[in-house]
Design an enzyme around this catalytic site. Structure first.
Site, PDB file in Angstrom:
ATOM      1  N   LYS A 167       0.868  -1.193   0.000  1.00  0.00           N
ATOM      2  CA  LYS A 167       0.000   0.000   0.000  1.00  0.00           C
ATOM      3  C   LYS A 167       0.902   1.239   0.000  1.00  0.00           C
ATOM      4  O   LYS A 167       1.150   1.855   1.037  1.00  0.00           O
ATOM      5  CB  LYS A 167      -0.923  -0.057   1.228  1.00  0.00           C
ATOM      6  CG  LYS A 167      -2.169   0.788   1.086  1.00  0.00           C
ATOM      7  CD  LYS A 167      -3.202   0.408   2.132  1.00  0.00           C
ATOM      8  CE  LYS A 167      -4.217   1.498   2.358  1.00  0.00           C
ATOM      9  NZ  LYS A 167      -5.048   1.816   1.197  1.00  0.00           N
TER      10      LYS A 167
HETATM   11  N1  PMP Z   1      -7.706  -1.973  -2.909  1.00  0.00           N
HETATM   12  C1  PMP Z   1      -7.068  -0.801  -2.826  1.00  0.00           C
HETATM   13  C2  PMP Z   1      -6.219  -0.354  -3.958  1.00  0.00           C
HETATM   14  C3  PMP Z   1      -7.216   0.005  -1.685  1.00  0.00           C
HETATM   15  O1  PMP Z   1      -6.591   1.172  -1.595  1.00  0.00           O
HETATM   16  C4  PMP Z   1      -8.034  -0.426  -0.636  1.00  0.00           C
HETATM   17  C5  PMP Z   1      -8.241   0.441   0.563  1.00  0.00           C
HETATM   18  N2  PMP Z   1      -7.233   0.232   1.524  1.00  0.00           N
HETATM   19  C6  PMP Z   1      -8.675  -1.667  -0.761  1.00  0.00           C
HETATM   20  C7  PMP Z   1      -8.481  -2.416  -1.905  1.00  0.00           C
HETATM   21  C8  PMP Z   1      -9.476  -2.212   0.365  1.00  0.00           C
HETATM   22  O2  PMP Z   1      -8.586  -2.602   1.373  1.00  0.00           O
HETATM   23  P1  PMP Z   1      -9.044  -2.648   2.903  1.00  0.00           P
HETATM   24  O3  PMP Z   1     -10.265  -3.482   2.919  1.00  0.00           O
HETATM   25  O4  PMP Z   1      -7.928  -3.300   3.608  1.00  0.00           O
HETATM   26  O5  PMP Z   1      -9.291  -1.257   3.318  1.00  0.00           O
END
Ligand code: PMP
Length: 305
Positions: A154
């Site tokens: 991320k």
């Molecule tokens: N994909 C991307 C590219 C994201 O930025 C996010 C948000 N964090 C998600 C999926 C969903 O991830 P999460 O459920 O861990 O927030």
């Protein structure tokens, strides 16, 4: 709102926090971050961070992959986060941005110094009487992939891929884009993972389909199985999206956001589907502790005095 934030060991007003314009974070988006939601339970007078440990683990994973070493342990970061939240005394749903960043004045390949900021802000959960009905398109932009800019990490700079797709979708009259990966299979949305309901099964692309290893995705797989639904993780074709009965995006920020059409193909009745709405209700009940199920997912980060 000029909230209190935690940065470089201090709690200060957000407006007082500074980073060099020459920092690799400012120039190249060199940071790894988490967006964590905390849910306020009015009856208990407690604020719960949802799946905090998993977010901290993923922050460490991202930091390791992009070789931006964290100067702090997950346990230290957890205590800094609690201090930042408590300084704000929020008694409301809260979103926390937690970012490890390349500080100082290096280039895109420097590995130190690394600093951390933790910024809580009030953000209310989706209202059941205002569930979104999103019109999606298949983006002509391709999702970044594991051998270019790994979506598994991320990293701030990854989000420019989502920006291209999102702004194009809005320009073309849609609400959200859906990315295909290099292999032509469905990946995810811009900043959220994707599920569809097809032939009664809940289907989502696997974590090897150019997606972030989403914590909400994992949560919904568990909640759907708890509710007796069949969940399948498999690669998904574009045209399956046109034929789906229901679809939704999911993420810490998006929660569960139903999609009602893709490229103009109406899904089901063209409104949020029954399974999608029931999963949203189950999700909000578990995040806010309105159900005792899955206590391991909730960390008390603040309570009423
Ligand atoms: N994909 C991307 C590219 C994201 O930025 C996010 C948000 N964090 C998600 C999926 C969903 O991830 P999460 O459920 O861990 O927030």
């Amino acid at each position: 709102m000029d909230n209190f934030i935690w940065i470089r060991g201090e709690i200060i007003r957000q407006s007082q926090a500074t980073v060099s314009v020459l920092s690799p974070m400012a120039q190249f988006g060199l940071n790894v971050f988490e967006g964590i939601r905390c849910y306020w339970n009015e009856d208990k007078g407690e604020l719960y961070a949802f799946r905090l440990q998993e977010h901290l683990d993923r922050l460490m994973l991202s930091s390791r992959l992009v070789r931006l070493p964290s100067p702090y342990t997950p346990a230290q970061i957890e205590s800094f986060m609690k201090a930042a939240i408590q300084a704000n005394e929020f008694q409301a749903d809260t979103a926390v941005r937690m970012t490890l960043f390349a500080d100082g004045q290096g280039t895109w390949n420097t590995c130190e110094p690394v600093s951390l900021f933790i910024a809580p802000m009030v953000k209310f959960r989706t209202k059941l009487e205002k569930v979104p009905s999103l019109k999606a398109c298949i983006s002509s932009w391709e999702r970044i992939n594991d051998n270019t800019l790994p979506p598994r990490a991320k990293v701030g700079a990854n989000y420019i891929n989502g920006r291209y797709a999102h702004l194009q979708a809005r320009h073309d009259g849609y609400d959200v884009p859906i990315f295909l990966g290099r292999d032509g299979k469905v990946a995810e949305g811009a900043g959220a993972c994707l599920f569809m309901v097809r032939n009664g099964q809940l289907v989502t692309p696997p974590t090897t389909s150019s997606v972030l290893e989403s914590i909400t995705r994992d949560t919904l797989i568990v909640l759907a199985r708890d509710a007796g639904m069949t969940v399948v993780e498999r690669s998904v074709d574009r045209t399956e999206l046109y034929l789906a009965d229901e679809m939704f995006l999911c993420g810490s920020a998006a929660e569960i956001a139903p999609i009602v059409s893709v490229d103009g193909y109406l899904l089901g009745q063209g409104k949020p589907g029954a399974k999608s709405v029931s999963l949203l209700m189950a999700y909000l009940a578990v995040t806010s502790g309105e159900t005792p199920a899955h206590p391991e997912w909730r960390t008390v980060v603040h309570c009423r005095a």
